[in-house]
Scaffold this active site. Structure first.
Site, PDB file in Angstrom:
ATOM      1  N   TYR A 181      34.329  46.646  48.166  1.00 36.73           N
ATOM      2  CA  TYR A 181      35.016  45.355  47.938  1.00 36.73           C
ATOM      3  C   TYR A 181      36.526  45.566  47.853  1.00 36.73           C
ATOM      4  O   TYR A 181      37.298  44.938  48.584  1.00 36.73           O
ATOM      5  CB  TYR A 181      34.498  44.705  46.643  1.00 36.73           C
ATOM      6  CG  TYR A 181      35.391  43.581  46.129  1.00 36.73           C
ATOM      7  CD1 TYR A 181      35.556  42.406  46.851  1.00 36.73           C
ATOM      8  CD2 TYR A 181      36.077  43.712  44.909  1.00 36.73           C
ATOM      9  CE1 TYR A 181      36.388  41.377  46.387  1.00 36.73           C
ATOM     10  CE2 TYR A 181      36.903  42.692  44.438  1.00 36.73           C
ATOM     11  CZ  TYR A 181      37.062  41.528  45.182  1.00 36.73           C
ATOM     12  OH  TYR A 181      37.883  40.527  44.725  1.00 36.73           O
TER      13      TYR A 181
ATOM     14  N   ILE B   7      36.828  30.188  42.125  1.00 34.90           N
ATOM     15  CA  ILE B   7      38.264  29.967  41.901  1.00 34.90           C
ATOM     16  C   ILE B   7      38.794  28.910  42.874  1.00 34.90           C
ATOM     17  O   ILE B   7      39.588  28.043  42.505  1.00 34.90           O
ATOM     18  CB  ILE B   7      39.064  31.282  42.046  1.00 34.90           C
ATOM     19  CG1 ILE B   7      38.475  32.368  41.141  1.00 34.90           C
ATOM     20  CG2 ILE B   7      40.541  31.049  41.686  1.00 34.90           C
ATOM     21  CD1 ILE B   7      39.087  33.748  41.320  1.00 34.90           C
TER      22      ILE B   7
ATOM     23  N   LYS C 205      39.628  44.342  50.331  1.00 37.56           N
ATOM     24  CA  LYS C 205      40.730  43.485  49.867  1.00 37.56           C
ATOM     25  C   LYS C 205      42.071  44.200  50.091  1.00 37.56           C
ATOM     26  O   LYS C 205      43.069  43.566  50.447  1.00 37.56           O
ATOM     27  CB  LYS C 205      40.552  43.141  48.378  1.00 37.56           C
ATOM     28  CG  LYS C 205      39.372  42.242  48.056  1.00 37.56           C
ATOM     29  CD  LYS C 205      39.445  40.843  48.649  1.00 37.56           C
ATOM     30  CE  LYS C 205      40.484  39.968  48.008  1.00 37.56           C
ATOM     31  NZ  LYS C 205      40.442  38.575  48.559  1.00 37.56           N
TER      32      LYS C 205
ATOM     33  N   VAL D 163      23.848  45.909  30.473  1.00 37.28           N
ATOM     34  CA  VAL D 163      25.211  46.453  30.357  1.00 37.28           C
ATOM     35  C   VAL D 163      25.242  47.792  31.087  1.00 37.28           C
ATOM     36  O   VAL D 163      24.446  48.689  30.773  1.00 37.28           O
ATOM     37  CB  VAL D 163      25.586  46.621  28.867  1.00 37.28           C
ATOM     38  CG1 VAL D 163      26.912  47.361  28.729  1.00 37.28           C
ATOM     39  CG2 VAL D 163      25.641  45.257  28.188  1.00 37.28           C
TER      40      VAL D 163
ATOM     41  N   THR E 256      43.245  40.792  44.464  1.00 36.03           N
ATOM     42  CA  THR E 256      42.699  41.250  43.193  1.00 36.03           C
ATOM     43  C   THR E 256      43.460  42.470  42.671  1.00 36.03           C
ATOM     44  O   THR E 256      44.057  43.219  43.461  1.00 36.03           O
ATOM     45  CB  THR E 256      41.208  41.617  43.399  1.00 36.03           C
ATOM     46  OG1 THR E 256      40.760  42.376  42.293  1.00 36.03           O
ATOM     47  CG2 THR E 256      41.001  42.481  44.646  1.00 36.03           C
ATOM     48  N   ASP E 257      43.378  42.680  41.360  1.00 35.55           N
ATOM     49  CA  ASP E 257      43.975  43.897  40.776  1.00 35.55           C
ATOM     50  C   ASP E 257      43.174  45.144  41.161  1.00 35.55           C
ATOM     51  O   ASP E 257      43.653  46.273  41.001  1.00 35.55           O
ATOM     52  CB  ASP E 257      44.071  43.770  39.249  1.00 35.55           C
ATOM     53  CG  ASP E 257      42.732  43.552  38.546  1.00 35.55           C
ATOM     54  OD1 ASP E 257      41.686  43.427  39.228  1.00 35.55           O
ATOM     55  OD2 ASP E 257      42.719  43.505  37.299  1.00 35.55           O
ATOM     56  N   GLU E 258      41.945  44.939  41.687  1.00 30.84           N
ATOM     57  CA  GLU E 258      41.077  46.094  41.950  1.00 30.84           C
ATOM     58  C   GLU E 258      41.616  46.986  43.071  1.00 30.84           C
ATOM     59  O   GLU E 258      41.201  48.130  43.210  1.00 30.84           O
ATOM     60  CB  GLU E 258      39.637  45.633  42.242  1.00 30.84           C
ATOM     61  CG  GLU E 258      39.122  44.760  41.101  1.00 30.84           C
ATOM     62  CD  GLU E 258      37.629  44.491  41.119  1.00 30.84           C
ATOM     63  OE1 GLU E 258      36.884  45.240  41.754  1.00 30.84           O
ATOM     64  OE2 GLU E 258      37.215  43.512  40.470  1.00 30.84           O
TER      65      GLU E 258
HETATM   66  P1  NAD Z   1      33.404  33.316  45.231  1.00 31.22           P
HETATM   67  O1  NAD Z   1      32.518  34.373  45.760  1.00 31.22           O
HETATM   68  O2  NAD Z   1      32.967  32.482  44.084  1.00 31.22           O
HETATM   69  O3  NAD Z   1      33.802  32.287  46.404  1.00 31.22           O
HETATM   70  C1  NAD Z   1      34.108  32.694  47.698  1.00 31.22           C
HETATM   71  C2  NAD Z   1      34.052  31.458  48.598  1.00 31.22           C
HETATM   72  O4  NAD Z   1      34.435  31.858  49.930  1.00 31.22           O
HETATM   73  C3  NAD Z   1      32.663  30.839  48.704  1.00 31.22           C
HETATM   74  O5  NAD Z   1      32.751  29.434  48.600  1.00 31.22           O
HETATM   75  C4  NAD Z   1      32.187  31.247  50.093  1.00 31.22           C
HETATM   76  O6  NAD Z   1      31.285  30.312  50.667  1.00 31.22           O
HETATM   77  C5  NAD Z   1      33.502  31.312  50.848  1.00 31.22           C
HETATM   78  N1  NAD Z   1      33.453  32.213  52.027  1.00 31.22           N
HETATM   79  C6  NAD Z   1      32.958  33.473  52.075  1.00 31.22           C
HETATM   80  N2  NAD Z   1      33.107  33.975  53.310  1.00 31.22           N
HETATM   81  C7  NAD Z   1      33.727  33.031  54.057  1.00 31.22           C
HETATM   82  C8  NAD Z   1      34.181  32.966  55.393  1.00 31.22           C
HETATM   83  N3  NAD Z   1      33.995  33.990  56.232  1.00 31.22           N
HETATM   84  N4  NAD Z   1      34.795  31.844  55.818  1.00 31.22           N
HETATM   85  C9  NAD Z   1      34.964  30.787  54.979  1.00 31.22           C
HETATM   86  N5  NAD Z   1      34.548  30.783  53.695  1.00 31.22           N
HETATM   87  C10 NAD Z   1      33.951  31.897  53.233  1.00 31.22           C
HETATM   88  O7  NAD Z   1      34.770  34.062  44.905  1.00 31.22           O
HETATM   89  P2  NAD Z   1      35.856  33.758  43.777  1.00 31.22           P
HETATM   90  O8  NAD Z   1      35.484  34.490  42.540  1.00 31.22           O
HETATM   91  O9  NAD Z   1      36.115  32.325  43.730  1.00 31.22           O
HETATM   92  O10 NAD Z   1      37.109  34.519  44.406  1.00 31.22           O
HETATM   93  C11 NAD Z   1      38.002  33.834  45.286  1.00 31.22           C
HETATM   94  C12 NAD Z   1      39.073  34.815  45.733  1.00 31.22           C
HETATM   95  O11 NAD Z   1      39.757  35.349  44.605  1.00 31.22           O
HETATM   96  C13 NAD Z   1      38.525  36.025  46.493  1.00 31.22           C
HETATM   97  O12 NAD Z   1      39.405  36.329  47.539  1.00 31.22           O
HETATM   98  C14 NAD Z   1      38.522  37.141  45.464  1.00 31.22           C
HETATM   99  O13 NAD Z   1      38.687  38.396  46.077  1.00 31.22           O
HETATM  100  C15 NAD Z   1      39.731  36.768  44.623  1.00 31.22           C
HETATM  101  N6  NAD Z   1      39.701  37.208  43.211  1.00 31.22           N
HETATM  102  C16 NAD Z   1      38.607  36.940  42.431  1.00 31.22           C
HETATM  103  C17 NAD Z   1      38.632  37.323  41.083  1.00 31.22           C
HETATM  104  C18 NAD Z   1      37.476  37.015  40.163  1.00 31.22           C
HETATM  105  O14 NAD Z   1      37.477  37.467  39.010  1.00 31.22           O
HETATM  106  N7  NAD Z   1      36.486  36.242  40.563  1.00 31.22           N
HETATM  107  C19 NAD Z   1      39.744  37.989  40.558  1.00 31.22           C
HETATM  108  C20 NAD Z   1      40.839  38.235  41.401  1.00 31.22           C
HETATM  109  C21 NAD Z   1      40.801  37.834  42.721  1.00 31.22           C
HETATM  110  P1  TYD Z   2      31.964  41.831  37.413  1.00 27.40           P
HETATM  111  O1  TYD Z   2      31.885  40.508  36.732  1.00 27.40           O
HETATM  112  O2  TYD Z   2      30.980  42.161  38.482  1.00 27.40           O
HETATM  113  O3  TYD Z   2      33.465  41.970  37.932  1.00 27.40           O
HETATM  114  P2  TYD Z   2      34.264  43.279  38.519  1.00 27.40           P
HETATM  115  O4  TYD Z   2      33.288  44.309  38.908  1.00 27.40           O
HETATM  116  O5  TYD Z   2      34.970  42.680  39.693  1.00 27.40           O
HETATM  117  O6  TYD Z   2      35.198  43.700  37.422  1.00 27.40           O
HETATM  118  O7  TYD Z   2      31.853  42.963  36.315  1.00 27.40           O
HETATM  119  C1  TYD Z   2      32.738  43.008  35.201  1.00 27.40           C
HETATM  120  C2  TYD Z   2      32.402  44.262  34.412  1.00 27.40           C
HETATM  121  O8  TYD Z   2      31.092  44.107  33.846  1.00 27.40           O
HETATM  122  C3  TYD Z   2      32.348  45.513  35.261  1.00 27.40           C
HETATM  123  O9  TYD Z   2      32.877  46.606  34.504  1.00 27.40           O
HETATM  124  C4  TYD Z   2      30.866  45.737  35.517  1.00 27.40           C
HETATM  125  C5  TYD Z   2      30.206  45.166  34.261  1.00 27.40           C
HETATM  126  N1  TYD Z   2      28.874  44.574  34.459  1.00 27.40           N
HETATM  127  C6  TYD Z   2      27.803  44.964  33.624  1.00 27.40           C
HETATM  128  O10 TYD Z   2      27.965  45.795  32.718  1.00 27.40           O
HETATM  129  N2  TYD Z   2      26.580  44.401  33.850  1.00 27.40           N
HETATM  130  C7  TYD Z   2      26.363  43.492  34.825  1.00 27.40           C
HETATM  131  O11 TYD Z   2      25.189  43.030  34.990  1.00 27.40           O
HETATM  132  C8  TYD Z   2      27.464  43.080  35.650  1.00 27.40           C
HETATM  133  C9  TYD Z   2      27.279  42.072  36.740  1.00 27.40           C
HETATM  134  C10 TYD Z   2      28.703  43.644  35.434  1.00 27.40           C
END
Ligand code: NAD
Ligand code: TYD
Length: 357
Positions: A159, A13, A163, A215, A133-135
């Site tokens: 996780y 992101i 958060k 899954v 996150t919504d989690e």
């Molecule tokens: P990601 O794991 O793809 O990226 C995380 C980045 O942070 C990486 O580039 C990593 O190198 C960097 N990083 C990790 N630890 C660090 C540290 N100590 N100092 C500096 N950099 C560091 O994650 P993402 O999916 O891009 O998520 C980004 C943010 O959005 C996170 O805070 C996550 O909790 C939040 N978020 C993600 C989702 C999702 O669906 N992916 C949804 C809601 C919120």
């Molecule tokens: P994920 O992408 O890990 O996001 P989050 O746990 O943050 O929601 O998983 C999305 C959903 O998919 C979650 O309900 C777990 C499920 N999942 C599988 O069923 N198989 C998989 O291999 C993974 C990675 C996730």
């Protein structure tokens, strides 16, 4: 020109946001530790861009963060840096406490020290935006009301607990010190450049290699999917017009059961990259469930829609097609990501999972 210190800007992101900010003329100082999830290929388009300054480092490094603030004088800090994968948090919770809790705490402290020395006008227009996150809200059943900003926190995984702790610190820094913080709580993102440990890219890449599509449980768990570009537009809007001290939920109005998502990926691949062995859905394999697996997430995003006029632009079905297309068209990104470390993770997480009973 506006200038922002963006942390975690080499991740999924964060890199999308950095590209968005550069398209909108914002100078970006990108601080990223480059963990397994950080990927400089995500920033390839900015290779010759002098408005993007990349610094490899940890948000928990107070000296480095202090130095960057003094040197670049940003108008905002946008904190994406985190350990972000639930399954990894089950294997190694402490890494999540280190970055998500202690790292955020150090970042807040150093930013506050620097911010408190700013002239009054600069101090009041500065923003610290924390991406969450919504989690943190826990889990819903079918028929429950979606999470609102007033829903009490009830995190269930290491996780989401980490958060949630960070969110409380952000709130505390606003209440205690008056730091102009903003907090966003977003649902599951999808789109290009997502590391293939998360559901959608994992399924795309496994299907392309004719590997099982694992899954968890019965695939009935529900997530609310938002395209990453929509998330970045929401973040920009919150930075622009959000009220300091306030939090904003961001969601996609796209709730889907996991099995539905995996089947949709298979159908798109049947169309775009047919397999001689038959439909990709033949690879779907039900495996042992995730411990403490939250059943359903759903977001009520009325506040950001009504107060700030943001709404998602992508619809899930076409956004998913576009995402699958991106992975098909970017084979060198995919090959670079499939490193030794990624292979080790697949063995660690799926090796003992077996087939569900
Ligand atoms: P990601 O794991 O793809 O990226 C995380 C980045 O942070 C990486 O580039 C990593 O190198 C960097 N990083 C990790 N630890 C660090 C540290 N100590 N100092 C500096 N950099 C560091 O994650 P993402 O999916 O891009 O998520 C980004 C943010 O959005 C996170 O805070 C996550 O909790 C939040 N978020 C993600 C989702 C999702 O669906 N992916 C949804 C809601 C919120
Ligand atoms: P994920 O992408 O890990 O996001 P989050 O746990 O943050 O929601 O998983 C999305 C959903 O998919 C979650 O309900 C777990 C499920 N999942 C599988 O069923 N198989 C998989 O291999 C993974 C990675 C996730």
């Amino acid at each position: 020109m506006a200038c922002q210190l963006v942390t975690g800007g080499a991740g999924f992101i964060g890199s999308c946001y950095v590209l968005y900010a550069r398209r909108h003329g914002v100078r970006v100082i990108n601080l990223d530790k480059l963990t397994y999830a950080g990927n400089m290929d995500n920033l390839d388009a900015l290779r010759d861009d002098t408005g993007h300054i990349f610094v490899r480092g940890d948000i928990g490094n107070a000296e480095l963060v202090g130095h960057l603030l003094q040197q670049y004088h940003p108008d905002a800090v946008v904190n994406f840096a985190a350990e972000s994968h639930v399954d990894r948090s089950i294997v190694d919770p402490e890494a999540f406490v280190r970055t998500n809790v202690l790292g955020t705490s150090t970042l807040l402290r150093v930013v506050r020290e620097w911010w408190s020395g700013l002239a009054r006008e600069e101090a009041s227009s500065f923003r610290f935006l924390h991406i969450s996150t919504d989690e943190v809200y826990g889990t819903l059943q079918v028929g429950d009301k979606p999470f609102a900003e007033t829903t009490p926190y009830s995190p269930n995984s290491p996780y989401s607990a980490s958060k949630a702790a960070a969110d409380h610190l952000v709130h505390a820094f606003h209440e205690t010190y008056g730091l102009p913080t903003l907090l966003t709580n977003c649902s599951n993102n999808y789109g290009p450049r997502q590391f293939p440990e998360k559901l959608i890219p994992l399924m795309i890449l496994n299907a392309l290699e004719s590997k099982p599509l694992p899954v968890y449980g019965k695939g009935a768990n529900i997530r609310d999917w938002l395209h990453v570009e929509d998330h970045c537009a929401a973040i920009a809007r919150v930075l622009e017009a959000g009220q300091p001290g306030r939090k904003y939920n961001i969601g996609g109005h796209s709730e889907r059961a996991n099995l539905e998502v995996v089947r949709a990926v298979c159908e798109i691949l049947d169309d775009m990259s047919p397999s001689v062995s038959g439909p990709h859905a033949r690879l779907i394999t039900f495996v042992t469930d995730r411990p403490g697996h939250d059943f359903r997430y759903a977001i009520d995003s009325t506040r950001i829609e009504e107060e700030l006029g943001w709404k998602p632009e992508y619809d899930f079905d076409s956004g998913l097609r576009e995402t699958v297309r991106w992975y098909l068209d970017n084979s060198s990104w995919v090959e670079n990501v499939r490193s030794g470390a990624y292979r080790q993770w697949l063995t660690l997480n799926y090796g003992d999972r077996g087939i569900a009973e």
